[in-house]
Every structure is written in structure tokens, then in C-alpha cells.
Design an enzyme around this catalytic site. Structure first.
Site: not given
Length: 252
Positions: A158, A162
Site C-alpha cells: 500500500y 501510494k
């Protein structure tokens, strides 16, 4: 007196992840500012239901199903929006999900699924939306990153996705500024959404975040939506390539 530079009257906004907590809140704010809002989500029915709530309040909104990892479908969806509404002024990418796990136990599938949706899906949406925006000489691209782009233990996938979203957005800002398009990322901290409240560990997660935040509460979807609305407005026209942390003062 209403400042015309802070309204979105006659504009059209496309929101991916539009049925989620952040996407639907942003849709409400953009619709209230005067935009026609298209809520796109992998699940079409929740997107339509979210749009129906807005239309019941007198706003212009519609919901569609969209898989952001299907680039042909994304291109077709943008083309359809432009064909029916004549323009696309604002893109908000609020789709994505975490699949947490420690690095040594993380599977290839955990890595690929998060990168595919969060990063590749943002790329497909941004690329498709940028075409009509460039032709019109105006656009606002807003991507949802996360405070996790700085790196979080247990979130290698993640955090990488991002961080990629931030890099993508800054590249877009540099490429497309001359065409009248701005591109900025929002990096929320912990935000109280229905999916978060449903977790058994919600209380512990909230308490830890409040302890670390300078502002002693966790975020709300409206906190993020307010920032989205400003960045979507003509008033933000000299702001591009930025990462705005909506995190209560918790950055790293």
C-alpha cells in the site's frame, strides 16, 4: 456573497471509488458546489444508490460501474461522460484498498492486487481524463494518496502504491500545467469511514491515531471532501504538484 472562483457551476466531475466513504462525501461537496457528479465504482449498484441520494437533494448526479484496472473500460467511460455532458472538468481518484501484511509473509498476489488497483487504476483514470481536459485547456486532477506514502510497517504494498500515486501526480502536474491542468494529491491520515468503524480493532486504532495527531481527533470524510472541493475549484489554479496532508498534523 458567493465568490464565483469557489463554485463549480456547469462543471462535470468524475469520481472513482465514488460509492466509498471518501468518494461519496466528496461527491456531495462537489455537487453542492454546483458540479454534475459522476460516481464510478466497481460495484455499480452502490454507485447508483449514492447518486440517487444526491439527486433526491436536488443535485445533478449519476452512478456507473467501472473497473479502473480495465483501461479500455476507463477510456470508454470518460468518452461517454464527455459525449453526454459535453465536458470533463474534474477527476478525483478515490478508489483503492489495503491488504496488509508483514514483508516476509506478503504474497505476490497481495502485492500485485494493491498495486494494480491503487496505482495502475489511478494511471488509467488520469490518462483517460487528461485527454478531454487537454483539449479544453482546463482541468483539475486530484488523486487520493495516503499518509502511508511515507512508509508504514505492514503496508509495503500500500505504501509503495501510494508513493507511486504521488510520483505520478507530480509528473502529470509538470507535463500538463501548460495545458491549463493542475494535478495534486491528498494524503489523508486515519479517517472514520463505515469500513473502519466495522473493524473489531477500531477503538484501538482510533486511540493510537489520536495520540499521534497534533489535532486530537481522527479525520472525517468531510475533512477530505473540503480539501477536494478547494483543489477542484478555479481558485486553486496556481497550485499544482502538491501533496496536501489531511492528517491532523501527523505526517510521517
Amino acid at each position: 456573497m458567493t465568490d464565483p472562483n469557489t463554485t463549480l457551476t456547469d462543471q462535470v466531475a468524475l469520481i472513482t471509488g465514488g460509492a466509498g466513504g471518501l468518494g461519496s462525501a466528496a461527491g456531495s461537496w462537489l455537487a453542492a458546489a454546483g458540479a454534475t457528479v459522476v460516481l464510478a465504482d466497481l460495484a455499480a449498484e452502490p454507485a447508483r444508490a449514492a447518486a440517487e441520494k444526491l439527486t433526491a437533494q436536488g443535485y445533478a448526479a449519476e452512478g456507473i460501474g467501472l473497473d479502473v484496472t480495465d483501461s479500455a473500460a476507463v477510456e470508454a467511460a470518460v468518452d461517454d461522460v464527455v459525449a453526454r455532458h459535453g465536458r470533463l472538468d474534474v477527476l478525483l481518484t478515490s478508489h483503492g484498498f489495503p491488504r496488509d501484511g508483514r514483508l516476509l509473509e506478503m504474497s505476490d498476489e497481495q502485492w500485485r492486487s494493491v498495486l494494480d488497483v491503487c496505482l495502475f487504476g489511478t494511471f488509467t483514470a488520469v490518462r483517460a481524463a487528461a485527454r478531454p481536459m487537454a483539449a479544453a485547456g482546463y482541468g483539475r486532477i486530484i488523486t487520493i494518496a495516503s499518509r502511508a506514502w511515507h512508509g508504514n510497517p505492514g503496508q509495503a504494498n500500500y505504501s509503495a502504491a501510494k508513493a507511486g500515486v504521488v510520483g505520478l501526480t507530480r509528473s502529470v502536474a509538470k507535463e500538463l500545467g501548460r495545458k491549463g491542468i493542475t494535478a495534486n494529491s491528498l494524503a489523508p491520515g486515519l479517517v472514520e469511514t463505515p469500513s473502519l468503524r466495522d473493524l473489531d480493532t477500531f477503538d484501538a486504532i482510533r486511540d493510537r491515531a489520536v495520540k499521534d495527531n497534533s489535532i486530537k481527533r481522527i479525520g472525517t470524510p468531510d475533512d477530505v471532501a473540503a480539501a477536494v472541493t478547494f483543489l477542484a475549484s478555479p481558485a486553486s489554479g496556481f497550485i499544482t504538484g502538491e501533496v496536501v496532508h489531511v492528517s491532523g498534523g501527523r505526517f510521517g
